[in-house]
Scaffold this motif. Structure first.
Motif, mmCIF file in Angstrom:
data_model
loop_
_atom_site.group_PDB
_atom_site.id
_atom_site.type_symbol
_atom_site.label_atom_id
_atom_site.label_comp_id
_atom_site.label_asym_id
_atom_site.label_seq_id
_atom_site.Cartn_x
_atom_site.Cartn_y
_atom_site.Cartn_z
ATOM 1 N N TRP A 1 -17.754 -3.281 17.242
ATOM 2 C CA TRP A 1 -17.448 -4.619 17.766
ATOM 3 C C TRP A 1 -16.169 -4.619 18.587
ATOM 4 C CZ3 TRP A 1 -20.656 -8.453 18.341
ATOM 5 C CH2 TRP A 1 -21.783 -8.531 17.517
ATOM 6 N N LEU B 1 -13.123 -5.354 31.803
ATOM 7 C CA LEU B 1 -14.098 -6.217 31.130
ATOM 8 C C LEU B 1 -15.322 -6.507 31.971
ATOM 9 C CD1 LEU B 1 -12.020 -8.739 29.025
ATOM 10 C CD2 LEU B 1 -13.767 -7.174 28.227
ATOM 11 N N SER C 1 -5.309 2.464 23.273
ATOM 12 C CA SER C 1 -6.650 2.689 23.813
ATOM 13 C C SER C 1 -6.763 2.179 25.234
ATOM 14 C CB SER C 1 -7.684 1.990 22.939
ATOM 15 O OG SER C 1 -7.708 2.584 21.688
ATOM 16 N N VAL D 1 -15.011 -2.116 20.386
ATOM 17 C CA VAL D 1 -15.326 -1.491 21.688
ATOM 18 C C VAL D 1 -16.071 -2.502 22.556
ATOM 19 C CG1 VAL D 1 -16.673 0.322 22.847
ATOM 20 C CG2 VAL D 1 -15.368 0.877 20.776
ATOM 21 N N LEU D 2 -17.052 -3.159 21.976
ATOM 22 C CA LEU D 2 -17.868 -4.119 22.729
ATOM 23 C C LEU D 2 -17.012 -5.245 23.312
ATOM 24 C CD1 LEU D 2 -20.858 -4.959 23.442
ATOM 25 C CD2 LEU D 2 -20.775 -6.417 21.437
ATOM 26 N N GLN D 3 -16.004 -5.647 22.552
ATOM 27 C CA GLN D 3 -15.204 -6.791 23.004
ATOM 28 C C GLN D 3 -13.924 -6.350 23.731
ATOM 29 O OE1 GLN D 3 -16.534 -10.369 20.297
ATOM 30 N NE2 GLN D 3 -15.359 -8.967 19.068
ATOM 31 N N GLY D 4 -13.874 -5.056 24.080
ATOM 32 C CA GLY D 4 -12.759 -4.565 24.896
ATOM 33 C C GLY D 4 -11.437 -4.480 24.170
ATOM 34 N N ASP D 5 -11.465 -4.389 22.852
ATOM 35 C CA ASP D 5 -10.226 -4.279 22.075
ATOM 36 C C ASP D 5 -10.011 -2.831 21.625
ATOM 37 O OD1 ASP D 5 -9.324 -6.885 22.177
ATOM 38 O OD2 ASP D 5 -10.621 -7.529 20.529
ATOM 39 N N PRO D 6 -8.766 -2.467 21.366
ATOM 40 C CA PRO D 6 -8.503 -1.095 20.942
ATOM 41 C C PRO D 6 -8.966 -0.799 19.523
ATOM 42 C CG PRO D 6 -6.482 -2.352 20.970
ATOM 43 C CD PRO D 6 -7.536 -3.263 21.509
ATOM 44 N N ALA D 7 -9.212 0.482 19.284
ATOM 45 C CA ALA D 7 -9.618 0.906 17.935
ATOM 46 C C ALA D 7 -8.375 1.222 17.112
ATOM 47 C CB ALA D 7 -10.500 2.137 18.056
ATOM 48 N N ILE E 1 -8.874 -3.062 13.193
ATOM 49 C CA ILE E 1 -7.570 -3.707 13.233
ATOM 50 C C ILE E 1 -7.671 -5.076 12.563
ATOM 51 C CG2 ILE E 1 -5.785 -4.633 14.770
ATOM 52 C CD1 ILE E 1 -5.825 -1.549 14.619
ATOM 53 N N PHE F 1 -2.844 1.867 15.915
ATOM 54 C CA PHE F 1 -3.825 1.902 17.001
ATOM 55 C C PHE F 1 -4.067 3.358 17.352
ATOM 56 C CE2 PHE F 1 -1.961 -2.290 17.330
ATOM 57 C CZ PHE F 1 -3.083 -3.070 17.468
ATOM 58 N N ILE F 2 -5.300 3.737 17.476
ATOM 59 C CA ILE F 2 -5.644 5.143 17.719
ATOM 60 C C ILE F 2 -6.484 5.216 18.993
ATOM 61 C CG2 ILE F 2 -6.916 7.136 16.787
ATOM 62 C CD1 ILE F 2 -6.132 5.969 13.962
ATOM 63 N N PRO F 3 -6.053 6.039 19.954
ATOM 64 C CA PRO F 3 -6.799 6.085 21.221
ATOM 65 C C PRO F 3 -8.259 6.464 20.995
ATOM 66 C CG PRO F 3 -4.739 7.297 21.399
ATOM 67 C CD PRO F 3 -4.914 6.967 19.959
ATOM 68 N N SER F 4 -9.132 5.719 21.623
ATOM 69 C CA SER F 4 -10.557 6.017 21.458
ATOM 70 C C SER F 4 -11.142 6.661 22.712
ATOM 71 C CB SER F 4 -11.324 4.733 21.115
ATOM 72 O OG SER F 4 -11.096 3.763 22.098
ATOM 73 N N ASN F 5 -10.260 7.027 23.646
ATOM 74 C CA ASN F 5 -10.741 7.660 24.876
ATOM 75 C C ASN F 5 -11.308 9.038 24.574
ATOM 76 O OD1 ASN F 5 -9.371 5.494 25.915
ATOM 77 N ND2 ASN F 5 -7.558 6.695 26.405
#
Lengths: 237, 229
Positions: free
Chosen positions: A136, B13, B8, A138-144, A124, A166-170
């Motif tokens: 990065w 956190l 997502s 995912v690591l920082q809790g942001d959506p893909a 994004i 934004f595309i769900p990464s679940n």
């Protein structure tokens, strides 16, 4: 609108072309680059392997033949930024290029397209520029997601964003599979971007680089953490 | 659509932080055993009186200091030489500094890159005589450039086993480490992770500068047990 898919392989080029060729008002070309300046033997062996692996080699072959007959399949033997390659691209008088090759674009190549070259970046923008941006985010809790924007000669710094999705990464348990899924969205999103560009009075979102950071290749340790987070996310769902 | 309304599902956190913290502490435990493969006994001996402190720091219990206070200042002046201040920070010790009302003229990455390698080394050591200054907001552009150089040019040289400027690479890693400790920017921490993970044969040459090598490893050890990322 004259559009060229700039691909690293014939099969890669036609994967995107198949999605776009049905779009009304689009005249499509496929430019196949010689990524890494490979020898003809190595290059065509890879092409053949890639076509066979796709299990659609016959479709690809017939499509390539029909494009070639119409002069819409351009095979470059020299690197893309070589002056002879640029001349061949310029002669096509394309409005737009669609990035689908592992190459770096220099200014003369970009300006060979009237509007420029679009890139489907698997992150994004403007927040995530550079490499490993899926990891990065995912690591920082942001959506893909994927951002389609006009490139410039910098690293994801082109100022005009056409669309962001934004595309769900679940449900993706490894970052590799998540990235493959996002990479696979390029053809659909290029089509969507073309539809938007053909509308009158399109407004671009500004890719304000001050609102984001450039990211770099991620360490093994952080990669492992990202995979753990994805598994944790799946287990929580 | 903004990030908050994205589709997502976000992992809480605190769970991400838990996973991150556990992995960092695990790496710290690994470093406690592995650091001798970076610092040979000759390299350690060449540190002189510092050798014992470095050994105790790397092999001993988790030690870190919260350096975030430094980010709120305009500029800091240190009287002691750069390497002494760097060593004090790396060993989570006390740094003697005086607050300054004025900061030096802005250093542009483009100007820094015009200098020869030797001049650049001198310029960076002089500007960051008090190394905490690299963590200031005003030093963002320089820090980003050092991170970029470390993760693009230097990384590729080391990965390819090519020749590299040991002093410059280590200086950058130290400054990147201090930026990480003050800014809590994970990208800066990960640069140190990345270099730590490079094949040991690529890192062997770093023994050519024992002081910068030792301070890099001590900073890394400190970063691994630093909370609140």
């Amino acid at each position: 609108m004259r559009v060229a898919v700039i691909a690293g392989s014939i099969s890669g080029g036609f994967r995107i072309a198949s999605e776009i060729e049905t779009l009304a008002g689009v005249e499509l070309f496929v430019i196949v680059c010689n990524v890494g300046n490979r020898s003809p033997l190595l290059r065509w062996s890879r092409e053949l392997l890639s076509a066979l692996r796709s299990f659609k080699w016959w479709t690809a072959a017939t499509k390539a033949y029909s494009y070639a007959q119409l002069g819409r399949l351009i095979i470059l033997h020299r690197p893309l930024d070589d002056s002879t390659s640029i001349e061949r691209v310029r002669a096509l008088q394309c409005d737009l290029g669609l990035h689908a090759a592992n190459v770096i674009y220099r200014e003369p190549t970009i300006s060979a397209f009237r509007l420029g070259i679009l890139n489907a970046h698997i992150g994004i923008l403007p927040k995530y520029r550079g490499r490993c941006v899926v990891e990065w985010s995912v690591l920082q809790g942001d959506p893909a997601g994927v951002t389609v924007f006009f490139i410039d000669s910098g690293i994801d710094t082109g100022s005009r964003i056409v669309l962001r999705e934004f595309i769900p990464s679940n449900g993706w348990k490894t970052v590799g599979t998540l990235k493959n899924m996002l990479f696979g969205c390029d053809a659909r999103l290029y089509r969507k971007a073309l539809e938007a560009l053909m509308q009158p009075g399109i407004q671009f979102e500004i890719n304000d680089i001050l609102k984001g950071r450039r990211y770099y290749v991620m360490s093994k340790m952080f990669n492992q953490i990202v995979n753990e987070i994805l598994i944790d996310r799946t287990n929580l769902a | 659509m903004d990030l908050e309304t994205a589709l997502s599902r976000r992992v809480p956190l605190d769970r991400c932080e838990g996973i991150l913290r556990a992995a960092l502490l695990e790496r710290r435990a690994e470093l406690r055993k592995s650091w001798r493969s970076f610092v040979s006994s000759e390299c350690l001996q060449s540190l002189g009186s510092l050798a014992k402190e470095v050994e105790m720091f790397l092999s001993g219990p988790n030690t870190s200091r919260d350096w975030r206070f430094a980010a709120s200042f305009t500029w800091m002046d240190c009287e002691v030489p750069f390497l002494d201040s760097l060593c004090a920070i790396a060993l989570a010790g006390k740094v003697e500094y005086q607050l300054s009302d004025t900061s030096p003229p802005r250093l542009l990455p483009v100007d820094l890159n015009k200098l020869s390698s030797n001049e650049r080394l001198k310029a960076l050591c002089a500007r960051y005589r008090c190394p905490l200054n690299i963590g200031l907001a005003s030093e963002f552009d320089v820090a980003e450039e050092l991170l970029r150089q470390s993760m693009v040019q230097d990384r590729s040289k080391l990965e390819a086993g090519a020749e590299f400027d040991v002093d410059m690479v280590l200086l950058k890693l130290n400054l990147v480490g201090i930026r990480a400790i003050i800014s809590r920017d994970l990208r800066y921490l990960d640069a140190l992770n990345y270099f730590y993970e490079l094949p040991r044969r690529s890192l062997k040459r770093m023994c050519a500068n024992p002081r910068l090598l030792a301070s890099w490893l001590c900073l890394y050890a400190q970063l691994l047990c630093t909370p609140d990322w």
